[in-house]
Design an enzyme around this catalytic site. Sequence first.
Site, PDB file in Angstrom:
ATOM      1  CE1 TYR A 139      14.292  51.285  83.847  1.00  0.00           C
ATOM      2  CE2 TYR A 139      11.977  51.271  84.461  1.00  0.00           C
ATOM      3  CZ  TYR A 139      13.302  51.522  84.771  1.00  0.00           C
ATOM      4  OH  TYR A 139      13.632  52.006  86.007  1.00  0.00           O
ATOM      5  NE  ARG A 181      24.312  68.475  82.221  1.00  0.00           N
ATOM      6  CZ  ARG A 181      25.510  69.023  82.447  1.00  0.00           C
ATOM      7  NH1 ARG A 181      26.420  68.376  83.141  1.00  0.00           N
ATOM      8  NH2 ARG A 181      25.793  70.222  81.984  1.00  0.00           N
ATOM      9  CG  ASP A 212      37.689  60.873  81.648  1.00  0.00           C
ATOM     10  OD1 ASP A 212      37.099  61.457  80.724  1.00  0.00           O
ATOM     11  OD2 ASP A 212      37.324  60.924  82.842  1.00  0.00           O
ATOM     12  CE  LYS A 259      33.145  67.707  81.501  1.00  0.00           C
ATOM     13  NZ  LYS A 259      32.846  66.294  81.757  1.00  0.00           N
ATOM     14  CD  GLU A 315      16.844  47.788  83.228  1.00  0.00           C
ATOM     15  OE1 GLU A 315      15.707  47.884  82.725  1.00  0.00           O
ATOM     16  OE2 GLU A 315      17.085  47.867  84.442  1.00  0.00           O
ATOM     17  CB  THR A 342      30.983  63.946  79.431  1.00  0.00           C
ATOM     18  OG1 THR A 342      32.001  64.906  79.122  1.00  0.00           O
ATOM     19  CG2 THR A 342      31.179  63.444  80.846  1.00  0.00           C
TER      20      THR A 342
END
Length: 478
Positions: free
Chosen positions: A64, A279, A241, A273, A66, A270
Amino acid sequence: MSRNAESTAFRSALEVIRAVEPRVADAIGAELTDQRESLKLIASENYASPATLLAMGNWFSDKYAEGTVGRRFYAGCQNVDTVEALAAEHARELFGAAHAYVQPHSGIDANLVAFWAVLADRVESPALKKAQVRQVNDLSEADWFALRRELGNQRMLGMSLDAGGHLTHGFRPNISGKMFDQRSYGTDPTTGLIDYDRVAEAAREFKPLILVGGYSAYPRKVNFRILREIADSVGATFMVDMAHFAGLVAGKVFTGDFDPVPHAHIVTTTTHKSLRGPRGGMVLCQPELADQVDRGCPMVLGGPLPHVMAAKAVALAEARRPDFADYAQRIVDNAQALAEGLLSRGATLVTGGTDNHLVLIDVSGYGLTGRQAEQALLDSGIVTNRNSVPQDPNGAWYTSGIRIGTPALTTRGLGTAEMDQTAELIHTVLTQTTAGANADGTPSKAKYTLDAGLADKVARQATDLLATYPLYPGVDLS
Ligand code: DSN
Protein backbone atom coordinates in the site's frame (compact mmCIF):
# COMPACT_ATOMS: atom_id res chain seq x y z
CA MET A 1 19.35 -10.02 -23.25
CA SER A 2 18.85 -13.60 -24.28
CA ARG A 3 15.55 -14.87 -25.59
CA ASN A 4 16.13 -17.81 -23.35
CA ALA A 5 15.71 -15.53 -20.33
CA GLU A 6 12.19 -14.57 -21.46
CA SER A 7 11.18 -18.20 -21.97
CA THR A 8 12.63 -19.18 -18.63
CA ALA A 9 10.87 -16.31 -16.85
CA PHE A 10 7.41 -17.00 -18.25
CA ARG A 11 7.74 -20.80 -18.07
CA SER A 12 8.83 -20.63 -14.46
CA ALA A 13 6.00 -18.24 -13.61
CA LEU A 14 3.47 -20.62 -15.15
CA GLU A 15 4.96 -23.57 -13.32
CA VAL A 16 4.53 -21.74 -10.01
CA ILE A 17 0.95 -20.75 -10.86
CA ARG A 18 0.11 -24.23 -12.12
CA ALA A 19 1.04 -25.74 -8.79
CA VAL A 20 -1.79 -23.74 -7.18
CA GLU A 21 -4.51 -23.39 -9.81
CA PRO A 22 -3.65 -25.12 -13.08
CA ARG A 23 -6.69 -23.71 -14.85
CA VAL A 24 -5.32 -20.19 -14.49
CA ALA A 25 -1.96 -21.28 -15.88
CA ASP A 26 -3.77 -22.96 -18.77
CA ALA A 27 -5.82 -19.83 -19.48
CA ILE A 28 -2.69 -17.66 -19.51
CA GLY A 29 -1.04 -20.05 -21.95
CA ALA A 30 -4.20 -20.23 -24.09
CA GLU A 31 -4.37 -16.43 -24.22
CA LEU A 32 -0.87 -16.30 -25.67
CA THR A 33 -1.82 -18.87 -28.30
CA ASP A 34 -5.00 -16.98 -29.21
CA GLN A 35 -3.18 -13.65 -29.43
CA ARG A 36 -0.43 -15.23 -31.52
CA GLU A 37 -2.90 -16.71 -33.99
CA SER A 38 -5.33 -13.86 -34.49
CA LEU A 39 -5.04 -10.75 -36.54
CA LYS A 40 -5.51 -8.20 -33.78
CA LEU A 41 -6.90 -4.98 -35.18
CA ILE A 42 -8.50 -3.52 -32.06
CA ALA A 43 -7.30 0.08 -32.20
CA SER A 44 -6.93 0.40 -28.43
CA GLU A 45 -4.88 -2.77 -27.89
CA ASN A 46 -1.21 -3.53 -28.22
CA TYR A 47 1.45 -5.97 -26.99
CA ALA A 48 3.55 -4.74 -24.08
CA SER A 49 7.18 -5.85 -23.96
CA PRO A 50 8.22 -8.87 -21.84
CA ALA A 51 10.07 -6.45 -19.54
CA THR A 52 6.89 -4.43 -19.02
CA LEU A 53 4.82 -7.56 -18.39
CA LEU A 54 7.34 -8.99 -15.95
CA ALA A 55 7.62 -5.73 -14.00
CA MET A 56 3.96 -6.26 -13.02
CA GLY A 57 4.23 -9.83 -11.79
CA ASN A 58 5.85 -9.37 -8.40
CA TRP A 59 5.60 -8.30 -4.76
CA PHE A 60 5.17 -4.61 -5.53
CA SER A 61 1.56 -5.72 -5.84
CA ASP A 62 1.56 -6.35 -2.08
CA LYS A 63 2.33 -2.80 -1.03
CA TYR A 64 0.00 0.00 0.00
CA ALA A 65 1.34 3.45 -0.82
CA GLU A 66 -1.43 6.04 -0.57
CA GLY A 67 -0.01 9.53 -0.88
CA THR A 68 2.71 10.81 -3.16
CA VAL A 69 6.44 10.30 -3.45
CA GLY A 70 8.06 11.08 -0.11
CA ARG A 71 4.69 11.79 1.53
CA ARG A 72 2.92 8.51 2.14
CA PHE A 73 0.24 7.38 4.54
CA TYR A 74 2.06 4.07 5.04
CA ALA A 75 5.54 3.24 6.22
CA GLY A 76 8.04 1.36 4.10
CA CYS A 77 7.32 2.97 0.74
CA GLN A 78 10.91 3.75 -0.24
CA ASN A 79 10.94 1.33 -3.18
CA VAL A 80 7.51 2.44 -4.38
CA ASP A 81 8.86 5.99 -4.23
CA THR A 82 11.69 4.90 -6.52
CA VAL A 83 9.45 3.45 -9.24
CA GLU A 84 6.78 6.15 -9.01
CA ALA A 85 9.42 8.90 -9.27
CA LEU A 86 11.05 7.10 -12.20
CA ALA A 87 7.77 6.67 -14.07
CA ALA A 88 6.90 10.34 -13.53
CA GLU A 89 10.34 11.46 -14.65
CA HIS A 90 10.20 9.37 -17.82
CA ALA A 91 6.71 10.71 -18.53
CA ARG A 92 7.76 14.34 -18.07
CA GLU A 93 10.81 13.89 -20.28
CA LEU A 94 9.02 11.90 -22.95
CA PHE A 95 6.13 14.33 -23.33
CA GLY A 96 7.84 17.58 -22.31
CA ALA A 97 5.31 17.97 -19.49
CA ALA A 98 5.77 20.10 -16.39
CA HIS A 99 4.14 17.54 -14.12
CA ALA A 100 3.17 13.86 -14.35
CA TYR A 101 0.92 11.86 -12.03
CA VAL A 102 1.27 8.15 -12.74
CA GLN A 103 -1.09 6.63 -10.16
CA PRO A 104 -4.40 6.36 -12.06
CA HIS A 105 -5.34 2.75 -12.60
CA SER A 106 -7.11 3.38 -15.89
CA GLY A 107 -8.24 6.03 -18.34
CA ILE A 108 -11.47 6.77 -16.50
CA ASP A 109 -9.52 7.20 -13.26
CA ALA A 110 -7.16 9.60 -14.99
CA ASN A 111 -10.10 11.59 -16.35
CA LEU A 112 -11.82 11.71 -12.97
CA VAL A 113 -8.62 12.94 -11.34
CA ALA A 114 -8.39 15.63 -14.02
CA PHE A 115 -12.04 16.68 -13.63
CA TRP A 116 -11.71 17.00 -9.85
CA ALA A 117 -8.42 18.87 -10.17
CA VAL A 118 -10.04 21.40 -12.50
CA LEU A 119 -13.12 21.73 -10.29
CA ALA A 120 -10.94 22.27 -7.24
CA ASP A 121 -8.83 24.79 -9.12
CA ARG A 122 -11.67 26.71 -10.70
CA VAL A 123 -14.63 26.52 -8.33
CA GLU A 124 -14.62 28.32 -5.01
CA SER A 125 -15.85 25.59 -2.68
CA PRO A 126 -15.07 25.55 1.03
CA ALA A 127 -16.67 22.11 1.28
CA LEU A 128 -14.38 20.72 -1.42
CA LYS A 129 -11.36 22.18 0.34
CA LYS A 130 -12.42 20.30 3.46
CA ALA A 131 -12.79 17.09 1.49
CA GLN A 132 -9.39 17.55 -0.07
CA VAL A 133 -7.51 17.96 3.16
CA ARG A 134 -8.55 14.41 3.81
CA GLN A 135 -11.44 15.09 6.11
CA VAL A 136 -13.96 13.32 3.92
CA ASN A 137 -15.23 11.34 6.90
CA ASP A 138 -15.69 14.54 8.86
CA LEU A 139 -17.94 16.21 6.30
CA SER A 140 -21.39 16.77 7.70
CA GLU A 141 -24.53 16.23 5.70
CA ALA A 142 -24.73 20.01 5.29
CA ASP A 143 -21.17 19.97 3.91
CA TRP A 144 -22.13 17.37 1.34
CA PHE A 145 -25.16 19.38 0.27
CA ALA A 146 -22.90 22.43 -0.01
CA LEU A 147 -20.41 20.43 -2.05
CA ARG A 148 -23.07 19.33 -4.50
CA ARG A 149 -24.44 22.86 -4.78
CA GLU A 150 -21.04 24.46 -5.19
CA LEU A 151 -19.80 21.98 -7.78
CA GLY A 152 -23.05 21.14 -9.45
CA ASN A 153 -23.98 22.30 -12.88
CA GLN A 154 -20.45 23.08 -13.89
CA ARG A 155 -20.28 22.73 -17.65
CA MET A 156 -18.29 20.44 -19.89
CA LEU A 157 -18.09 20.51 -23.69
CA GLY A 158 -16.62 17.38 -25.28
CA MET A 159 -16.76 15.44 -28.52
CA SER A 160 -19.91 13.37 -28.89
CA LEU A 161 -19.66 9.62 -28.58
CA ASP A 162 -20.99 8.90 -32.06
CA ALA A 163 -18.55 11.38 -33.62
CA GLY A 164 -15.68 9.48 -31.99
CA GLY A 165 -15.51 10.97 -28.50
CA HIS A 166 -15.22 8.83 -25.40
CA LEU A 167 -17.91 7.93 -22.91
CA THR A 168 -15.94 9.66 -20.13
CA HIS A 169 -16.16 12.98 -21.99
CA GLY A 170 -19.67 13.66 -20.74
CA PHE A 171 -21.72 10.77 -22.17
CA ARG A 172 -24.85 10.65 -20.04
CA PRO A 173 -24.67 7.06 -18.72
CA ASN A 174 -21.10 7.77 -17.52
CA ILE A 175 -20.33 9.57 -14.26
CA SER A 176 -18.88 12.46 -16.30
CA GLY A 177 -22.32 13.05 -17.82
CA LYS A 178 -23.83 13.12 -14.33
CA MET A 179 -21.16 15.28 -12.68
CA PHE A 180 -21.40 17.95 -15.34
CA ASP A 181 -24.00 19.85 -17.24
CA GLN A 182 -22.76 18.49 -20.53
CA ARG A 183 -22.92 19.42 -24.18
CA SER A 184 -21.09 17.84 -27.08
CA TYR A 185 -19.66 18.88 -30.41
CA GLY A 186 -19.89 16.58 -33.41
CA THR A 187 -18.33 16.44 -36.83
CA ASP A 188 -19.32 17.91 -40.16
CA PRO A 189 -21.99 15.61 -41.68
CA THR A 190 -20.40 15.85 -45.14
CA THR A 191 -16.69 15.55 -44.42
CA GLY A 192 -16.81 13.76 -41.07
CA LEU A 193 -14.20 16.23 -39.80
CA ILE A 194 -14.27 18.42 -36.70
CA ASP A 195 -15.64 21.83 -37.68
CA TYR A 196 -13.68 24.19 -35.42
CA ASP A 197 -16.02 27.08 -36.17
CA ARG A 198 -18.92 25.00 -34.84
CA VAL A 199 -16.92 24.08 -31.75
CA ALA A 200 -16.19 27.78 -31.17
CA GLU A 201 -19.88 28.60 -31.62
CA ALA A 202 -20.91 25.90 -29.14
CA ALA A 203 -18.29 27.14 -26.66
CA ARG A 204 -19.54 30.74 -26.99
CA GLU A 205 -23.13 29.67 -26.38
CA PHE A 206 -22.47 27.15 -23.61
CA LYS A 207 -19.48 28.72 -21.84
CA PRO A 208 -18.05 25.46 -20.46
CA LEU A 209 -15.77 25.26 -17.45
CA ILE A 210 -13.90 22.48 -19.27
CA LEU A 211 -13.42 22.01 -23.01
CA VAL A 212 -12.38 18.41 -23.73
CA GLY A 213 -10.38 17.39 -26.79
CA GLY A 214 -9.44 13.85 -27.73
CA TYR A 215 -11.25 10.81 -29.06
CA SER A 216 -11.39 7.07 -29.28
CA ALA A 217 -12.79 6.67 -32.79
CA TYR A 218 -11.87 9.74 -34.85
CA PRO A 219 -9.43 8.85 -37.63
CA ARG A 220 -7.85 12.26 -38.07
CA LYS A 221 -5.44 14.66 -36.41
CA VAL A 222 -6.91 17.29 -34.11
CA ASN A 223 -5.59 20.83 -34.06
CA PHE A 224 -5.06 21.43 -30.35
CA ARG A 225 -3.79 24.98 -30.86
CA ILE A 226 -7.17 25.97 -32.26
CA LEU A 227 -9.05 24.18 -29.49
CA ARG A 228 -6.90 25.97 -26.89
CA GLU A 229 -7.73 29.31 -28.51
CA ILE A 230 -11.41 28.42 -28.33
CA ALA A 231 -11.06 27.45 -24.66
CA ASP A 232 -9.23 30.69 -23.88
CA SER A 233 -11.85 32.76 -25.67
CA VAL A 234 -14.53 31.55 -23.22
CA GLY A 235 -12.35 31.15 -20.13
CA ALA A 236 -12.50 27.34 -20.18
CA THR A 237 -9.85 24.96 -18.96
CA PHE A 238 -8.61 22.91 -21.91
CA MET A 239 -8.26 19.21 -21.22
CA VAL A 240 -7.12 16.60 -23.74
CA ASP A 241 -7.59 12.86 -23.40
CA MET A 242 -4.82 11.47 -25.60
CA ALA A 243 -5.29 7.84 -24.57
CA HIS A 244 -5.58 6.59 -28.13
CA PHE A 245 -2.74 8.54 -29.70
CA ALA A 246 -0.27 8.94 -26.81
CA GLY A 247 2.18 6.72 -28.70
CA LEU A 248 2.02 9.04 -31.70
CA VAL A 249 2.74 12.01 -29.43
CA ALA A 250 5.56 10.13 -27.69
CA GLY A 251 7.01 9.10 -31.05
CA LYS A 252 6.85 12.71 -32.34
CA VAL A 253 4.51 11.88 -35.18
CA PHE A 254 2.08 14.41 -33.75
CA THR A 255 4.00 17.62 -33.17
CA GLY A 256 3.28 21.37 -33.19
CA ASP A 257 -0.45 22.08 -33.32
CA PHE A 258 -1.18 18.34 -33.11
CA ASP A 259 0.75 17.69 -29.89
CA PRO A 260 -1.70 18.35 -27.04
CA VAL A 261 0.89 18.71 -24.27
CA PRO A 262 2.06 22.28 -24.96
CA HIS A 263 -1.49 23.46 -25.64
CA ALA A 264 -3.67 21.84 -22.97
CA HIS A 265 -3.82 22.79 -19.32
CA ILE A 266 -4.21 19.13 -18.49
CA VAL A 267 -3.72 15.93 -20.49
CA THR A 268 -4.86 12.44 -19.58
CA THR A 269 -3.94 9.14 -21.13
CA THR A 270 -3.95 5.42 -20.74
CA THR A 271 -0.59 3.73 -20.96
CA HIS A 272 -1.54 0.53 -22.77
CA LYS A 273 -2.77 1.63 -26.18
CA SER A 274 -0.42 3.08 -28.82
CA LEU A 275 1.99 3.90 -25.96
CA ARG A 276 2.49 0.11 -25.54
CA GLY A 277 2.81 0.04 -21.76
CA PRO A 278 0.93 -1.73 -18.97
CA ARG A 279 -2.83 -1.34 -18.50
CA GLY A 280 -3.15 1.94 -16.59
CA GLY A 281 -3.60 5.70 -16.71
CA MET A 282 -1.66 8.90 -16.25
CA VAL A 283 -2.22 12.66 -15.97
CA LEU A 284 0.13 15.35 -17.29
CA CYS A 285 -0.49 18.97 -16.40
CA GLN A 286 0.79 22.47 -16.22
CA PRO A 287 2.38 23.55 -12.91
CA GLU A 288 -0.65 25.41 -11.57
CA LEU A 289 -2.73 22.22 -11.54
CA ALA A 290 -0.04 19.93 -10.13
CA ASP A 291 -1.07 20.16 -6.47
CA GLN A 292 -4.68 19.40 -7.26
CA VAL A 293 -3.76 16.52 -9.56
CA ASP A 294 -1.58 14.99 -6.85
CA ARG A 295 -4.68 14.85 -4.65
CA GLY A 296 -6.09 12.19 -6.97
CA CYS A 297 -5.78 10.02 -3.89
CA PRO A 298 -7.94 10.30 -1.77
CA MET A 299 -10.45 12.23 -3.93
CA VAL A 300 -10.79 9.58 -6.63
CA LEU A 301 -8.24 6.84 -6.07
CA GLY A 302 -7.31 4.53 -3.23
CA GLY A 303 -3.94 2.87 -3.05
CA PRO A 304 -1.87 3.11 -6.21
CA LEU A 305 -0.74 -0.06 -7.98
CA PRO A 306 3.02 -0.05 -7.41
CA HIS A 307 3.59 -3.06 -9.67
CA VAL A 308 1.85 -1.21 -12.52
CA MET A 309 3.78 1.99 -11.80
CA ALA A 310 6.97 -0.11 -12.06
CA ALA A 311 5.78 -1.37 -15.44
CA LYS A 312 4.90 2.20 -16.50
CA ALA A 313 8.48 3.22 -15.70
CA VAL A 314 9.80 0.39 -17.89
CA ALA A 315 7.46 1.11 -20.80
CA LEU A 316 8.05 4.87 -20.68
CA ALA A 317 11.82 4.22 -20.70
CA GLU A 318 11.26 2.10 -23.81
CA ALA A 319 9.23 4.87 -25.43
CA ARG A 320 12.10 7.30 -24.89
CA ARG A 321 14.38 5.17 -27.09
CA PRO A 322 14.93 6.35 -30.68
CA ASP A 323 13.34 3.21 -32.17
CA PHE A 324 9.97 4.16 -30.64
CA ALA A 325 9.72 7.13 -33.03
CA ASP A 326 10.19 4.71 -35.92
CA TYR A 327 7.50 2.45 -34.44
CA ALA A 328 5.07 5.37 -34.10
CA GLN A 329 5.60 6.43 -37.71
CA ARG A 330 5.06 2.86 -38.91
CA ILE A 331 1.74 2.73 -37.01
CA VAL A 332 0.47 5.63 -39.13
CA ASP A 333 2.03 4.32 -42.37
CA ASN A 334 0.28 1.01 -41.76
CA ALA A 335 -3.07 2.62 -40.95
CA GLN A 336 -2.87 4.63 -44.16
CA ALA A 337 -1.94 1.54 -46.18
CA LEU A 338 -4.86 -0.34 -44.63
CA ALA A 339 -7.20 2.54 -45.46
CA GLU A 340 -5.92 2.67 -49.05
CA GLY A 341 -6.34 -1.09 -49.39
CA LEU A 342 -9.92 -0.91 -48.20
CA LEU A 343 -10.81 2.15 -50.28
CA SER A 344 -9.37 0.64 -53.45
CA ARG A 345 -11.61 -2.39 -52.90
CA GLY A 346 -14.71 -0.22 -52.50
CA ALA A 347 -15.09 0.22 -48.75
CA THR A 348 -16.58 3.39 -47.26
CA LEU A 349 -14.42 4.96 -44.59
CA VAL A 350 -15.49 7.70 -42.19
CA THR A 351 -13.64 10.88 -43.30
CA GLY A 352 -12.38 8.95 -46.36
CA GLY A 353 -9.14 7.80 -44.73
CA THR A 354 -6.90 8.30 -41.74
CA ASP A 355 -3.95 10.25 -40.47
CA ASN A 356 -3.58 8.45 -37.16
CA HIS A 357 -3.60 4.84 -36.01
CA LEU A 358 -7.21 3.96 -36.73
CA VAL A 359 -9.66 3.46 -39.56
CA LEU A 360 -13.43 3.49 -39.20
CA ILE A 361 -15.27 1.42 -41.81
CA ASP A 362 -18.92 2.23 -42.42
CA VAL A 363 -20.16 -1.32 -42.99
CA SER A 364 -23.66 -0.27 -44.02
CA GLY A 365 -22.19 -0.22 -47.53
CA TYR A 366 -21.83 -4.02 -47.20
CA GLY A 367 -25.45 -4.28 -46.01
CA LEU A 368 -24.31 -5.19 -42.49
CA THR A 369 -24.48 -3.79 -39.00
CA GLY A 370 -21.29 -3.39 -37.00
CA ARG A 371 -22.29 -6.31 -34.82
CA GLN A 372 -22.74 -8.66 -37.79
CA ALA A 373 -19.47 -7.52 -39.33
CA GLU A 374 -17.55 -7.84 -36.04
CA GLN A 375 -18.74 -11.43 -35.53
CA ALA A 376 -18.15 -12.49 -39.14
CA LEU A 377 -14.60 -11.10 -38.95
CA LEU A 378 -14.04 -12.86 -35.62
CA ASP A 379 -15.19 -16.16 -37.18
CA SER A 380 -12.42 -15.53 -39.71
CA GLY A 381 -9.63 -14.94 -37.19
CA ILE A 382 -9.75 -11.14 -37.44
CA VAL A 383 -10.34 -9.37 -34.12
CA THR A 384 -11.94 -5.91 -34.38
CA ASN A 385 -14.63 -4.01 -32.53
CA ARG A 386 -17.88 -2.57 -33.71
CA ASN A 387 -18.21 1.15 -33.30
CA SER A 388 -20.78 3.85 -33.96
CA VAL A 389 -20.30 6.07 -36.97
CA PRO A 390 -21.46 9.71 -36.89
CA GLN A 391 -25.27 9.96 -36.74
CA ASP A 392 -25.40 6.16 -36.51
CA PRO A 393 -28.93 4.85 -37.17
CA ASN A 394 -28.10 1.58 -35.36
CA GLY A 395 -27.10 3.08 -32.02
CA ALA A 396 -24.19 2.13 -29.79
CA TRP A 397 -25.03 -1.59 -29.44
CA TYR A 398 -25.46 -2.77 -33.04
CA THR A 399 -23.68 0.19 -34.70
CA SER A 400 -22.87 0.68 -38.38
CA GLY A 401 -19.12 0.72 -38.07
CA ILE A 402 -16.04 -1.39 -37.53
CA ARG A 403 -13.06 0.33 -35.94
CA ILE A 404 -9.66 -1.09 -36.80
CA GLY A 405 -6.23 0.04 -35.72
CA THR A 406 -2.61 -0.81 -36.37
CA PRO A 407 -0.60 -0.40 -33.11
CA ALA A 408 -0.63 -4.13 -32.30
CA LEU A 409 0.17 -5.50 -35.75
CA THR A 410 2.89 -2.86 -36.12
CA THR A 411 4.45 -4.09 -32.87
CA ARG A 412 4.59 -7.59 -34.42
CA GLY A 413 6.46 -6.11 -37.38
CA LEU A 414 3.82 -6.22 -40.12
CA GLY A 415 4.28 -3.49 -42.73
CA THR A 416 2.37 -1.78 -45.50
CA ALA A 417 2.41 -4.80 -47.85
CA GLU A 418 0.78 -6.94 -45.17
CA MET A 419 -1.77 -4.17 -44.57
CA ASP A 420 -2.91 -4.50 -48.16
CA GLN A 421 -3.29 -8.25 -47.64
CA THR A 422 -5.20 -7.55 -44.43
CA ALA A 423 -7.52 -5.20 -46.32
CA GLU A 424 -8.15 -8.00 -48.81
CA LEU A 425 -9.07 -10.44 -46.03
CA ILE A 426 -11.43 -7.93 -44.38
CA HIS A 427 -13.05 -7.05 -47.69
CA THR A 428 -13.49 -10.73 -48.58
CA VAL A 429 -15.26 -11.48 -45.31
CA LEU A 430 -17.50 -8.41 -45.45
CA THR A 431 -18.55 -8.98 -49.07
CA GLN A 432 -19.30 -12.66 -48.37
CA THR A 433 -21.35 -12.06 -45.24
CA THR A 434 -25.10 -11.71 -45.59
CA ALA A 435 -27.40 -10.08 -43.05
CA GLY A 436 -29.85 -12.54 -41.49
CA ALA A 437 -33.53 -12.34 -40.54
CA ASN A 438 -35.50 -12.80 -37.34
CA ALA A 439 -38.00 -15.67 -36.94
CA ASP A 440 -40.81 -13.32 -38.05
CA GLY A 441 -38.96 -12.43 -41.26
CA THR A 442 -37.89 -8.93 -40.21
CA PRO A 443 -34.25 -8.00 -40.80
CA SER A 444 -31.98 -8.93 -37.89
CA LYS A 445 -29.22 -6.59 -36.72
CA ALA A 446 -27.28 -9.47 -35.19
CA LYS A 447 -27.79 -12.59 -37.32
CA TYR A 448 -25.70 -13.19 -40.38
CA THR A 449 -24.60 -15.92 -42.74
CA LEU A 450 -21.01 -16.61 -43.68
CA ASP A 451 -19.85 -19.83 -45.28
CA ALA A 452 -17.84 -21.70 -42.62
CA GLY A 453 -15.36 -22.96 -45.21
CA LEU A 454 -14.65 -19.40 -46.32
CA ALA A 455 -14.25 -18.21 -42.72
CA ASP A 456 -11.77 -21.04 -42.07
CA LYS A 457 -9.87 -20.24 -45.24
CA VAL A 458 -9.54 -16.56 -44.25
CA ALA A 459 -8.49 -17.55 -40.73
CA ARG A 460 -5.74 -19.76 -42.21
CA GLN A 461 -4.63 -16.91 -44.48
CA ALA A 462 -4.54 -14.59 -41.45
CA THR A 463 -2.39 -17.10 -39.55
CA ASP A 464 -0.08 -17.43 -42.56
CA LEU A 465 0.23 -13.66 -42.73
CA LEU A 466 1.27 -13.59 -39.08
CA ALA A 467 3.68 -16.54 -39.31
CA THR A 468 6.57 -14.35 -40.45
CA TYR A 469 6.00 -11.99 -37.51
CA PRO A 470 5.84 -14.12 -34.37
CA LEU A 471 4.39 -12.54 -31.27
CA TYR A 472 6.76 -12.59 -28.30
CA PRO A 473 9.38 -14.44 -30.33
CA GLY A 474 11.54 -14.90 -27.24
CA VAL A 475 8.83 -16.70 -25.34
CA ASP A 476 8.63 -20.45 -25.90
CA LEU A 477 6.26 -22.09 -23.42
CA SER A 478 6.52 -25.60 -24.85
N1 DSN B 1 -12.07 0.94 -24.46
C1 DSN B 1 -11.22 1.93 -25.07
C2 DSN B 1 -11.27 1.87 -26.53
O1 DSN B 1 -11.39 0.78 -27.05
O2 DSN B 1 -11.18 2.88 -27.20
C3 DSN B 1 -11.49 3.28 -24.58
O3 DSN B 1 -11.81 3.28 -23.25
